[in-house]
Design an enzyme around this catalytic site. Structure first.
Site, PDB file in Angstrom:
ATOM      1  N   LYS A  67       2.084   8.811  -7.699  1.00  0.00           N
ATOM      2  CA  LYS A  67       2.778   9.322  -6.499  1.00  0.00           C
ATOM      3  C   LYS A  67       4.284   9.495  -6.725  1.00  0.00           C
ATOM      4  O   LYS A  67       4.910  10.370  -6.137  1.00  0.00           O
ATOM      5  CB  LYS A  67       2.539   8.404  -5.306  1.00  0.00           C
ATOM      6  CG  LYS A  67       1.111   8.453  -4.785  1.00  0.00           C
ATOM      7  CD  LYS A  67       0.956   7.620  -3.522  1.00  0.00           C
ATOM      8  CE  LYS A  67      -0.493   7.558  -3.098  1.00  0.00           C
ATOM      9  NZ  LYS A  67      -0.690   6.808  -1.852  1.00  0.00           N
ATOM     10  N   ASP A 103       0.738   9.759   4.047  1.00  0.00           N
ATOM     11  CA  ASP A 103       0.223   8.398   4.220  1.00  0.00           C
ATOM     12  C   ASP A 103       0.660   7.793   5.562  1.00  0.00           C
ATOM     13  O   ASP A 103      -0.142   7.188   6.278  1.00  0.00           O
ATOM     14  CB  ASP A 103       0.703   7.486   3.084  1.00  0.00           C
ATOM     15  CG  ASP A 103      -0.050   7.744   1.792  1.00  0.00           C
ATOM     16  OD1 ASP A 103      -1.206   8.198   1.853  1.00  0.00           O
ATOM     17  OD2 ASP A 103       0.521   7.494   0.712  1.00  0.00           O
ATOM     18  N   ALA A 129       7.297  -4.358   0.640  1.00  0.00           N
ATOM     19  CA  ALA A 129       8.370  -3.366   0.508  1.00  0.00           C
ATOM     20  C   ALA A 129       8.159  -2.532  -0.746  1.00  0.00           C
ATOM     21  O   ALA A 129       9.113  -2.009  -1.325  1.00  0.00           O
ATOM     22  CB  ALA A 129       9.728  -4.075   0.469  1.00  0.00           C
ATOM     23  N   GLY A 130       6.921  -2.410  -1.172  1.00  0.00           N
ATOM     24  CA  GLY A 130       6.587  -1.573  -2.332  1.00  0.00           C
ATOM     25  C   GLY A 130       6.276  -0.159  -1.885  1.00  0.00           C
ATOM     26  O   GLY A 130       6.680   0.284  -0.802  1.00  0.00           O
ATOM     27  N   ARG A 153       8.308 -10.666  -0.116  1.00  0.00           N
ATOM     28  CA  ARG A 153       8.494 -11.835  -0.989  1.00  0.00           C
ATOM     29  C   ARG A 153       9.875 -11.753  -1.658  1.00  0.00           C
ATOM     30  O   ARG A 153      10.604 -12.722  -1.701  1.00  0.00           O
ATOM     31  CB  ARG A 153       7.372 -11.815  -2.039  1.00  0.00           C
ATOM     32  CG  ARG A 153       7.368 -12.953  -2.985  1.00  0.00           C
ATOM     33  CD  ARG A 153       6.135 -12.905  -3.862  1.00  0.00           C
ATOM     34  NE  ARG A 153       6.069 -11.662  -4.653  1.00  0.00           N
ATOM     35  CZ  ARG A 153       5.091 -11.381  -5.500  1.00  0.00           C
ATOM     36  NH1 ARG A 153       4.092 -12.223  -5.674  1.00  0.00           N
ATOM     37  NH2 ARG A 153       5.090 -10.241  -6.172  1.00  0.00           N
ATOM     38  N   GLY A 243      -7.832  -0.377   6.603  1.00  0.00           N
ATOM     39  CA  GLY A 243      -7.108   0.872   6.376  1.00  0.00           C
ATOM     40  C   GLY A 243      -7.976   2.096   6.132  1.00  0.00           C
ATOM     41  O   GLY A 243      -7.465   3.125   5.684  1.00  0.00           O
TER      42      GLY A 243
HETATM   43  P1  ATR Z   1       2.143  -0.753  -3.653  1.00  0.00           P
HETATM   44  O1  ATR Z   1       2.374   0.650  -4.132  1.00  0.00           O
HETATM   45  O2  ATR Z   1       0.688  -1.104  -3.455  1.00  0.00           O
HETATM   46  O3  ATR Z   1       2.981  -1.101  -2.470  1.00  0.00           O
HETATM   47  P2  ATR Z   1       3.979  -2.257  -5.279  1.00  0.00           P
HETATM   48  O4  ATR Z   1       5.010  -1.191  -5.190  1.00  0.00           O
HETATM   49  O5  ATR Z   1       3.765  -2.969  -6.590  1.00  0.00           O
HETATM   50  O6  ATR Z   1       2.545  -1.699  -4.898  1.00  0.00           O
HETATM   51  O7  ATR Z   1       4.268  -3.345  -4.134  1.00  0.00           O
HETATM   52  C1  ATR Z   1       3.452  -4.447  -3.930  1.00  0.00           C
HETATM   53  C2  ATR Z   1       3.940  -5.202  -2.695  1.00  0.00           C
HETATM   54  O8  ATR Z   1       3.104  -6.355  -2.500  1.00  0.00           O
HETATM   55  C3  ATR Z   1       5.362  -5.733  -2.827  1.00  0.00           C
HETATM   56  O9  ATR Z   1       5.943  -5.782  -1.554  1.00  0.00           O
HETATM   57  C4  ATR Z   1       5.110  -7.139  -3.377  1.00  0.00           C
HETATM   58  O10 ATR Z   1       6.157  -8.039  -3.156  1.00  0.00           O
HETATM   59  P3  ATR Z   1       7.418  -8.080  -4.213  1.00  0.00           P
HETATM   60  O11 ATR Z   1       8.273  -6.907  -3.867  1.00  0.00           O
HETATM   61  O12 ATR Z   1       8.062  -9.382  -3.943  1.00  0.00           O
HETATM   62  O13 ATR Z   1       6.804  -7.985  -5.581  1.00  0.00           O
HETATM   63  C5  ATR Z   1       3.910  -7.530  -2.538  1.00  0.00           C
HETATM   64  N1  ATR Z   1       3.127  -8.631  -3.132  1.00  0.00           N
HETATM   65  C6  ATR Z   1       2.354  -8.577  -4.239  1.00  0.00           C
HETATM   66  N2  ATR Z   1       1.775  -9.781  -4.456  1.00  0.00           N
HETATM   67  C7  ATR Z   1       2.198 -10.610  -3.466  1.00  0.00           C
HETATM   68  C8  ATR Z   1       1.940 -11.964  -3.119  1.00  0.00           C
HETATM   69  N3  ATR Z   1       1.146 -12.724  -3.856  1.00  0.00           N
HETATM   70  N4  ATR Z   1       2.546 -12.479  -2.015  1.00  0.00           N
HETATM   71  C9  ATR Z   1       3.360 -11.701  -1.260  1.00  0.00           C
HETATM   72  N5  ATR Z   1       3.643 -10.404  -1.525  1.00  0.00           N
HETATM   73  C10 ATR Z   1       3.064  -9.864  -2.608  1.00  0.00           C
END
Ligand code: ATR
Length: 280
Positions: A67, A103, A129-130, A153, A243
């Site tokens: 993406k 989305d 925030a990913g 996180r 979802g």
């Molecule tokens: P996506 O495209 O699915 O959003 P991403 O960009 O890798 O994938 O983002 C994953 C999100 O899940 C992030 O917000 C991540 O938190 P961090 O920014 O701190 O990495 C969150 N995430 C992943 N594993 C987590 C966990 N065990 N507890 C809390 N947040 C988690």
């Protein structure tokens, strides 16, 4: 001229429900088209998109992990996709590649139309925030909730996302704040899980006290990965929703861009749910 060609590009892509959804949309709206799935080599995204356009492709959906590459590749990117930093729909028009992101619109359709949840005036918690969270924040702001708290996180990522949307939030008169998961206070009418925490079986990233009585708890995932969050929400007295409707909603918005017709997404969602239940 041959039949109009579309596809979903990703890696992996075998699990994608998009070919089924778009075939059903086409049937129900009387459109003639073909929609395939294409597994794209990790280093071959741009070449594959150009090759598909040259074959007569009219447009494609983009899924994990391309993406962000799609946002870079497109000649022209819509405002909402620019804000999201990601593109999930490409259209080929007169030699140009146009990028958009549906989305967030898919989530809003599912919340408002299918779940009957009116965002206006409500307090929203967006966890994560990913890429997934970034894709929906702009469209959520457009619905005029009272506030949106982005809790992550890693606080720095939440802060960056909030800063990028600050101007839109001010325009929409929405209070927008970023928080660390460790520093999260208050309770909310709508709690959206946009993290990938369930994929690592890490559990639920927030406390049950974040849910107001009668709140809606929404996981952007569906199927087995959403189950832990949905069970947790129900145990805390919230309504729980996965979802799957967002998936069908984003597809419906893509279909509208390509074909100029809005398909009956709620009917297709009901049918897809039934198909998935039969198979499980
Ligand atoms: P996506 O495209 O699915 O959003 P991403 O960009 O890798 O994938 O983002 C994953 C999100 O899940 C992030 O917000 C991540 O938190 P961090 O920014 O701190 O990495 C969150 N995430 C992943 N594993 C987590 C966990 N065990 N507890 C809390 N947040 C988690």
């Amino acid at each position: 001229m041959g039949i109009d060609l579309y596809c979903v590009m990703g890696n992996p892509v075998a699990h994608s429900r998009s070919p089924w959804i778009h075939a059903r949309f086409a049937e129900l709206t009387g459109q003639t088209l073909r929609y395939d799935r294409r597994l794209i080599p990790m280093e071959g995204f741009a070449t594959s998109v150009r090759a598909f356009a040259a074959e007569g492709g009219r447009g494609c959906n983009i899924t994990v992990p391309f993406k962000f590459d799609a946002a870079v590749l497109a000649d022209c990117v819509s405002e909402r996709a620019t804000l999201a930093g990601a593109v999930n729909v490409l259209s080929f028009q007169g030699g140009a590649i146009l990028g958009d992101n549906t989305d967030g619109a898919g989530l809003v359709i599912d919340l408002q139309r299918n779940a009957g949840f009116d965002l206006r005036g409500h307090q929203v918690l967006l966890i994560g925030a990913g890429g997934a969270a970034a894709g929906v924040l702009g469209p959520l702001l457009h619905e005029h909730p009272a506030s949106i708290t982005v809790a992550n996180r890693t606080l720095a990522r939440a802060s960056v996302l909030v800063a990028r949307h600050a101007e839109l939030a001010a325009q929409m008169e929405v209070e927008l704040v970023g928080r660390s998961l460790l520093d999260l206070r208050g309770n909310f009418d709508l709690v959206i899980n946009a993290t990938s925490a369930s994929l690592s079986e890490a559990g639920i990233p927030v406390a049950g006290s974040t849910l107001k009585r009668g709140a809606l708890a929404y996981d952007m995932m569906y199927g087995a990965p959403a189950q832990g969050f949905l069970t947790w929400a129900a145990e805390h007295g919230a309504s729980a929703r996965d979802g799957l409707g967002m998936l069908v909603g984003q597809a419906a918005e893509a279909f509208l861009i390509w074909r100029g017709v809005m398909p009956p997404e709620q009917q297709v969602l009901d049918e897809l749910r039934a198909v998935m239940q039969e198979r499980s």
